[in-house]
Scaffold this motif. Structure first.
Motif, PDB file in Angstrom:
ATOM      1  N   LEU A  16      12.634   6.378  -7.428  1.00 39.49           N
ATOM      2  CA  LEU A  16      12.175   6.256  -6.042  1.00 39.49           C
ATOM      3  C   LEU A  16      12.524   4.864  -5.535  1.00 39.49           C
ATOM      4  CD1 LEU A  16      10.492   7.402  -3.616  1.00 39.49           C
ATOM      5  CD2 LEU A  16       8.472   6.401  -4.730  1.00 39.49           C
ATOM      6  N   LYS A  17      13.369   4.808  -4.516  1.00 43.25           N
ATOM      7  CA  LYS A  17      13.687   3.529  -3.892  1.00 43.25           C
ATOM      8  C   LYS A  17      12.513   3.086  -3.025  1.00 43.25           C
ATOM      9  CE  LYS A  17      18.755   3.765  -3.748  1.00 43.25           C
ATOM     10  NZ  LYS A  17      18.915   4.920  -4.638  1.00 43.25           N
ATOM     11  N   ILE A  18      12.332   1.782  -2.918  1.00 41.45           N
ATOM     12  CA  ILE A  18      11.229   1.259  -2.105  1.00 41.45           C
ATOM     13  C   ILE A  18      11.356   1.735  -0.670  1.00 41.45           C
ATOM     14  CG2 ILE A  18      10.146  -0.820  -1.195  1.00 41.45           C
ATOM     15  CD1 ILE A  18      10.914  -2.262  -3.738  1.00 41.45           C
ATOM     16  N   ARG A  19      12.566   1.683  -0.122  1.00 44.19           N
ATOM     17  CA  ARG A  19      12.765   2.111   1.270  1.00 44.19           C
ATOM     18  C   ARG A  19      12.370   3.572   1.457  1.00 44.19           C
ATOM     19  NH1 ARG A  19      17.796   0.529   2.031  1.00 44.19           N
ATOM     20  NH2 ARG A  19      18.689   2.500   1.344  1.00 44.19           N
ATOM     21  N   ASP A  20      12.719   4.427   0.489  1.00 41.78           N
ATOM     22  CA  ASP A  20      12.365   5.841   0.585  1.00 41.78           C
ATOM     23  C   ASP A  20      10.853   6.038   0.523  1.00 41.78           C
ATOM     24  OD1 ASP A  20      15.016   6.520   0.788  1.00 41.78           O
ATOM     25  OD2 ASP A  20      15.255   6.976  -1.344  1.00 41.78           O
ATOM     26  N   ALA A  21      10.176   5.199  -0.274  1.00 47.64           N
ATOM     27  CA  ALA A  21       8.712   5.271  -0.347  1.00 47.64           C
ATOM     28  C   ALA A  21       8.093   4.926   1.012  1.00 47.64           C
ATOM     29  CB  ALA A  21       8.188   4.331  -1.428  1.00 47.64           C
ATOM     30  N   LEU A  22       8.630   3.914   1.673  1.00 43.86           N
ATOM     31  CA  LEU A  22       8.124   3.525   2.997  1.00 43.86           C
ATOM     32  C   LEU A  22       8.344   4.649   4.008  1.00 43.86           C
ATOM     33  CD1 LEU A  22       9.473  -0.161   3.202  1.00 43.86           C
ATOM     34  CD2 LEU A  22       7.248   0.616   2.379  1.00 43.86           C
ATOM     35  N   ILE A  23       9.546   5.241   3.969  1.00 41.53           N
ATOM     36  CA  ILE A  23       9.870   6.324   4.898  1.00 41.53           C
ATOM     37  C   ILE A  23       8.930   7.507   4.696  1.00 41.53           C
ATOM     38  CG2 ILE A  23      11.626   8.054   5.488  1.00 41.53           C
ATOM     39  CD1 ILE A  23      13.739   5.872   4.863  1.00 41.53           C
ATOM     40  N   LYS A  53       1.852   9.129  -6.994  1.00 44.25           N
ATOM     41  CA  LYS A  53       2.073  10.575  -7.038  1.00 44.25           C
ATOM     42  C   LYS A  53       2.817  10.959  -8.317  1.00 44.25           C
ATOM     43  CE  LYS A  53       2.396  11.181  -2.005  1.00 44.25           C
ATOM     44  NZ  LYS A  53       3.303  11.557  -0.896  1.00 44.25           N
ATOM     45  N   THR A  54       3.638  10.051  -8.790  1.00 50.29           N
ATOM     46  CA  THR A  54       4.411  10.283 -10.013  1.00 50.29           C
ATOM     47  C   THR A  54       3.701   9.719 -11.240  1.00 50.29           C
ATOM     48  OG1 THR A  54       6.487  10.184  -8.769  1.00 50.29           O
ATOM     49  CG2 THR A  54       6.640   9.883 -11.150  1.00 50.29           C
ATOM     50  N   ASP A  79       0.832  -1.211   0.000  1.00 50.17           N
ATOM     51  CA  ASP A  79       0.000   0.000   0.000  1.00 50.17           C
ATOM     52  C   ASP A  79       0.865   1.258   0.000  1.00 50.17           C
ATOM     53  OD1 ASP A  79      -2.278  -1.538   0.001  1.00 50.17           O
ATOM     54  OD2 ASP A  79      -2.700  -1.297   2.139  1.00 50.17           O
ATOM     55  N   ALA A  80       1.914   1.241   0.808  1.00 48.00           N
ATOM     56  CA  ALA A  80       2.805   2.407   0.901  1.00 48.00           C
ATOM     57  C   ALA A  80       3.512   2.654  -0.424  1.00 48.00           C
ATOM     58  CB  ALA A  80       3.825   2.195   2.021  1.00 48.00           C
ATOM     59  N   ALA A  81       4.030   1.585  -1.029  1.00 49.30           N
ATOM     60  CA  ALA A  81       4.732   1.728  -2.315  1.00 49.30           C
ATOM     61  C   ALA A  81       3.801   2.259  -3.390  1.00 49.30           C
ATOM     62  CB  ALA A  81       5.317   0.384  -2.733  1.00 49.30           C
TER      63      ALA A  81
END
Length: 254
Positions: free
Chosen positions: A221-228, A99-100, A91-93
């Motif tokens: 966009l890295k997955i980790r950055d999307a989660l953060i 948005k993009t 869901d977060a990803a």
């Protein structure tokens, strides 16, 4: 002009002599090997500790930053083909990626094996997110044919369910059934925009659905950055992360 050429020639000769004099004809004739056991009995080297301590303290302060809060523990435990952690992750990803690229139909950003650690009840730190997603995987959107989506659905069903968002399905006798994508029944004749990781797209875990796409888009966009971002934005809105099992994936074997 002639003097200049002569000077350059002399410089070249001197340089060649210098380089040749620096070379050696040494050869290894003997070597010794020894093993040193590193155990709890080895005394700490205070000089080494003093060297890395300032960097460790700085890193610890960054990793202990509280990004947000969760109403419940998010675990990898799979029930009926889904997990609370997998649902949150997907869901977060999808939320951040749309948005993009608002055209994204659904996502499978990771396999269950890519979810490395549970997220705790309460405070979620930067360290928690790095432990969950230690890899530098990028998010990519692929436009693929319905037949390729069908192969991905078959993989998901065959493996008992995977983290997804924007997609619901039943797994009956190891096959996908009642598949809904973005609220519409799956149509094998359509093309779909699917969000996934560069790892999966490259054939990770034996997935071949993205080998021949119609188009692809790297989101930067890295997955980790999307989660953060997702966790931080929830905190800024005064909301806690709340991800539960919602029936997006059911399995008749469960």
């Amino acid at each position: 002009m002639q003097n200049s050429v002569q000077l350059r020639t002399v410089s070249f000769i001197l340089g060649s002599i210098f380089l040749s004099s620096c070379s050696s004809n040494y050869q290894l004739v003997k070597s010794n090997r020894a093993e040193y056991a590193v155990t709890k009995d080895v005394a700490a080297d205070s000089s080494i500790i003093r060297t890395y301590q300032p960097y460790k303290l700085k890193l610890d302060s960054q990793m202990n930053e509280v990004l947000g809060y969760s109403e419940n523990e998010l675990t990898k435990k799979i029930v009926g083909g889904e997990s609370s952690l997998g649902n949150f992750f997907s869901d977060a990803a999808l939320f951040e990626a749309r948005k993009t690229d608002p055209q994204i139909d659904f996502t499978m950003p990771s396999t269950n094996g890519g979810l490395r650690n549970d997220l705790p009840l309460g405070a979620i730190t930067l360290s928690n997110v790095f432990e969950l997603m230690p890899f530098e995987n990028e998010l990519i959107v692929f436009e693929i044919k319905g037949i390729e989506v069908e192969s991905l659905l078959n993989y998901i069903a065959r493996t008992g369910g995977q983290p997804v968002s924007g997609l619901t399905m039943k797994i009956i006798a190891g096959k996908p059934a009642d598949v809904m994508i973005s609220g519409q029944s799956f149509d094998r004749t359509k093309n779909y925009h699917v969000l996934t990781s560069d790892y999966i797209a490259g054939g990770g875990d034996g997935i071949s659905s993205f080998k021949d796409p119609i188009s692809s888009k790297v989101l930067g966009l890295k997955i980790r950055d999307a989660l953060i971002k997702y966790i931080k934005e929830s905190k800024e809105k005064g909301k806690k992360i709340s991800s539960k099992l919602d029936g997006r994936m059911t399995n008749d074997k469960s």
